[in-house]
Write a protein that holds these residues in place. Structure first.
Motif, PDB file in Angstrom:
ATOM      1  N   ARG A  17       9.259  14.762   5.661  1.00  0.00           N
ATOM      2  CA  ARG A  17       7.750  14.691   5.261  1.00  0.00           C
ATOM      3  C   ARG A  17       7.191  14.739   7.057  1.00  0.00           C
ATOM      4  O   ARG A  17       7.710  13.734   7.569  1.00  0.00           O
ATOM      5  N   VAL A  30       3.176   1.123   7.227  1.00  0.00           N
ATOM      6  CA  VAL A  30       3.144   1.630   5.770  1.00  0.00           C
ATOM      7  C   VAL A  30       1.936   1.717   5.106  1.00  0.00           C
ATOM      8  O   VAL A  30       1.332   2.886   4.331  1.00  0.00           O
ATOM      9  N   ASN A  34       0.820   5.289   3.759  1.00  0.00           N
ATOM     10  CA  ASN A  34       0.346   5.397   2.179  1.00  0.00           C
ATOM     11  C   ASN A  34      -0.939   5.339   1.857  1.00  0.00           C
ATOM     12  O   ASN A  34      -1.182   5.665   0.591  1.00  0.00           O
ATOM     13  N   ASP A 118       8.726  12.763  -1.792  1.00  0.00           N
ATOM     14  CA  ASP A 118       7.542  12.126  -2.715  1.00  0.00           C
ATOM     15  C   ASP A 118       7.525  10.784  -2.686  1.00  0.00           C
ATOM     16  O   ASP A 118       6.894   9.943  -3.199  1.00  0.00           O
ATOM     17  N   ALA A 119       8.700  10.370  -1.955  1.00  0.00           N
ATOM     18  CA  ALA A 119       8.903   8.564  -1.944  1.00  0.00           C
ATOM     19  C   ALA A 119       7.809   8.059  -0.884  1.00  0.00           C
ATOM     20  O   ALA A 119       7.463   8.701  -0.010  1.00  0.00           O
ATOM     21  N   ASN A 120       7.198   6.948  -1.205  1.00  0.00           N
ATOM     22  CA  ASN A 120       6.084   5.998  -0.434  1.00  0.00           C
ATOM     23  C   ASN A 120       6.969   5.679   0.740  1.00  0.00           C
ATOM     24  O   ASN A 120       8.223   5.448   0.887  1.00  0.00           O
ATOM     25  N   TYR A 121       6.154   5.528   1.755  1.00  0.00           N
ATOM     26  CA  TYR A 121       6.799   4.928   3.058  1.00  0.00           C
ATOM     27  C   TYR A 121       6.950   3.472   2.902  1.00  0.00           C
ATOM     28  O   TYR A 121       6.130   2.781   1.837  1.00  0.00           O
ATOM     29  N   ALA A 122       7.961   2.786   3.213  1.00  0.00           N
ATOM     30  CA  ALA A 122       8.401   1.603   3.175  1.00  0.00           C
ATOM     31  C   ALA A 122       8.750   0.973   4.633  1.00  0.00           C
ATOM     32  O   ALA A 122       9.291   1.501   5.508  1.00  0.00           O
ATOM     33  N   GLN A 125      11.788   1.740   7.238  1.00  0.00           N
ATOM     34  CA  GLN A 125      12.173   3.133   7.307  1.00  0.00           C
ATOM     35  C   GLN A 125      12.009   3.632   8.914  1.00  0.00           C
ATOM     36  O   GLN A 125      11.145   2.867   9.541  1.00  0.00           O
TER      37      GLN A 125
END
Length: 168
Positions: A17, A30, A34, A118-122, A125
């Protein structure tokens, strides 16, 4: 003796991404990544559209009659060529980068890999944060059975933050 273990690999398909983040925003937050102020560029680029090259100069250190060359690593050079699919959609990578290029606006680019697109930032990471200005938009020649593309060069204005850990 036992055979060494084979490390697992990370597939790149669907697991990268690239975001554009305005300067002045914390590109490692984050909440920002997001939130609604960033712009996704990944799927507006061609398959080779994020061409990031990193090289390092060699500082020579050869001594009179010494049989060992004591050279060491020198300056790092990083270039990024961005190739996008031409689109008039205002949310496309081409439109976003065209506006930034025309304005000469410095911006941040966050590169995340190894995590589903498609995963949210956390928190925790790891990303790379590149800051720079875009050169002029360069339309490519048309190709048979292909789509129209254009290219931009990202000129870095700050050192890249490699392996930056995301925070809340």
């Amino acid at each position: 003796m036992a055979a060494e273990t084979v490390p697992t690999s990370s597939q790149s398909d669907g697991r990268w991404r690239i975001l554009q983040v305005p300067v002045g925003s914390n590109a490692k937050s984050v909440a920002i990544l997001n939130g609604g102020t960033t712009k996704a560029l990944t799927y507006g680029m061609t398959a080779d559209g994020w061409d990031r090259q990193i090289s390092q100069a060699n500082v020579e250190d050869k001594r009179l009659t010494l049989i060992q060359d004591l050279s060491r690593p020198g300056k790092v050079t990083e270039t990024v060529n961005i190739k996008v699919v031409v689109s008039s959609d205002v949310a496309s990578a081409d439109a976003i980068l065209k506006a930034l290029s025309a304005a000469g606006t410095e911006s941040q680019y966050v590169q995340r890999q190894g995590v589903a697109n498609d995963a949210n930032y956390a928190t925790g990471q790891v990303v790379d944060v590149l800051t720079g200005v875009l050169g002029v938009r360069r339309p490519d020649a048309p190709v048979e059975n292909g789509v129209d593309t254009a290219q931009y060069t990202l000129y870095l204005t700050k050192p890249t933050e490699r392996d930056a850990v995301l925070v809340a």
